[in-house]
Design an enzyme around this catalytic site. Structure first.
Site, short mmCIF file in Angstrom:
data_model
loop_
_atom_site.label_atom_id
_atom_site.label_comp_id
_atom_site.label_asym_id
_atom_site.label_seq_id
_atom_site.Cartn_x
_atom_site.Cartn_y
_atom_site.Cartn_z
N GLU A 211 -0.29 -3.64 -11.27
CA GLU A 211 0.86 -4.15 -10.84
C GLU A 211 1.23 -5.60 -11.41
O GLU A 211 0.52 -6.17 -12.31
CB GLU A 211 0.66 -4.38 -9.20
N HIS A 250 1.89 -5.20 -1.97
CA HIS A 250 0.43 -5.72 -1.87
C HIS A 250 0.35 -7.12 -1.86
O HIS A 250 1.30 -7.68 -2.59
CB HIS A 250 -0.23 -5.10 -3.03
#
Length: 296
Positions: A211, A250
């Protein structure tokens, strides 16, 4: 083979509420050896849905049921205590599924359990891990994959599920899939998992899902370039459209430093490709790239 878990894994579940029971039962039905649950006020009873004993402490589960792995499903305010209890009881692999664990709690846990303790901690805020056909510890849906030769490591659960499913549709299975979690402070890192895959004779290719934020993907990529350059490796970095400075999903998925920091998806893609790693723009393309790499 597989990494971290296999047929000898014996799981104690910390957190036997509705979610803990649902996922533990599903894991048990898959064939995972769930040997006990823990609850401070229900020690000495039976976990009826699974037919295994409930102990008041993890220490009892280790001594009386032979537990060697813990699945932590307790609420976030209690997760630090649960992980430390498992560590002190001698559990060697701790899988923390819980999300929302305070960062300062995890810094204390990391220092005690990982840095000084030498214990395998996966998560928190992760889907767990699965070695298809052997054991499933966490919340990964086992019916979308099968045993095989691709090792998969990811910061994102759902994106991983999509890649596993598309690989399975192409007849490609997984040796082990490890969801390491997307929080700023986690136990096992990308590189830890990739090094373990490199030592596993039955893992012939590696896929990883990163990510935006941080630089762990680049560290792993550099190690791959220097140590296993002939292994087929495919990556995918989530967040190509994410604006700098905005947290995406996240807690750890935020680009703090543009440019030389290399924390954006585009920067990570460019760096990883310079290491010889194929990098996709979406999960479907990642699965397709892996299919192509295995067909070379």
């Amino acid at each position: 083979m597989s990494i971290f878990i296999d047929e000898s894994t014996k799981v104690v579940v910390q957190g036997i509420g509705s979610q803990g029971t649902f996922h533990a039962k599903r894991n048990q039905d898959y064939g995972t050896s769930i040997v006990a649950g823990t609850h401070p006020k229900k020690g000495g009873t039976t976990w009826d849905e699974l037919g295994v004993p409930v102990y008041a402490t993890v220490k009892e589960a280790v001594e009386e049921a032979g537990a060697n792995t813990s699945m932590v499903m307790v609420p976030a305010p209690f997760t630090k205590g649960a992980i430390l209890e498992a560590y002190e009881a001698g559990i060697q692999t701790i899988v923390a599924i819980t999300e929302g664990v305070p960062v300062h709690d995890m810094t204390e846990v990391y220092d005690t359990v990982v840095r000084r303790g030498g214990v395998r901690l996966i998560g928190p805020n992760c889907p767990g891990l699965i070695s298809p056909g052997k054991s499933n510890v966490g919340i990964i849906p086992a019916d979308i994959t099968m045993p095989g030769k691709v090792g998969l490591v990811s910061r994102s659960g759902t994106l991983t599920y999509q890649i596993m499913h598309e690989l399975a549709q192409a007849g490609i299975g997984i040796s082990t899939c490890v969801g390491i979690g997307g929080d700023p402070v986690i136990g096992t890192q990308f590189l830890d998992v990739i090094q373990a895959f490199a030592e596993d004779p039955e893992t012939e290719a590696i896929a990883f899902v990163g990510e935006i934020g941080g630089s762990e993907e680049q560290k792993a990529g550099e190690w791959i370039r220097d140590n296993i350059p002939d292994t087929p490796v495919v990556g995918y970095i989530a967040g190509f459209e994410a604006p700098e400075g905005k947290q995406m999903g996240h807690a750890g998925a935020i680009v703090k430093e543009g440019g030389p920091g290399g924390e954006s998806a585009a920067e990570k893609k460019e760096i990883l490709e310079s290491f010889g790693i194929s990098v996709a723009m979406n999960p479907s393309e990642a699965a397709q790239l892996m299919i192509e790499r295995l067909g070379d």
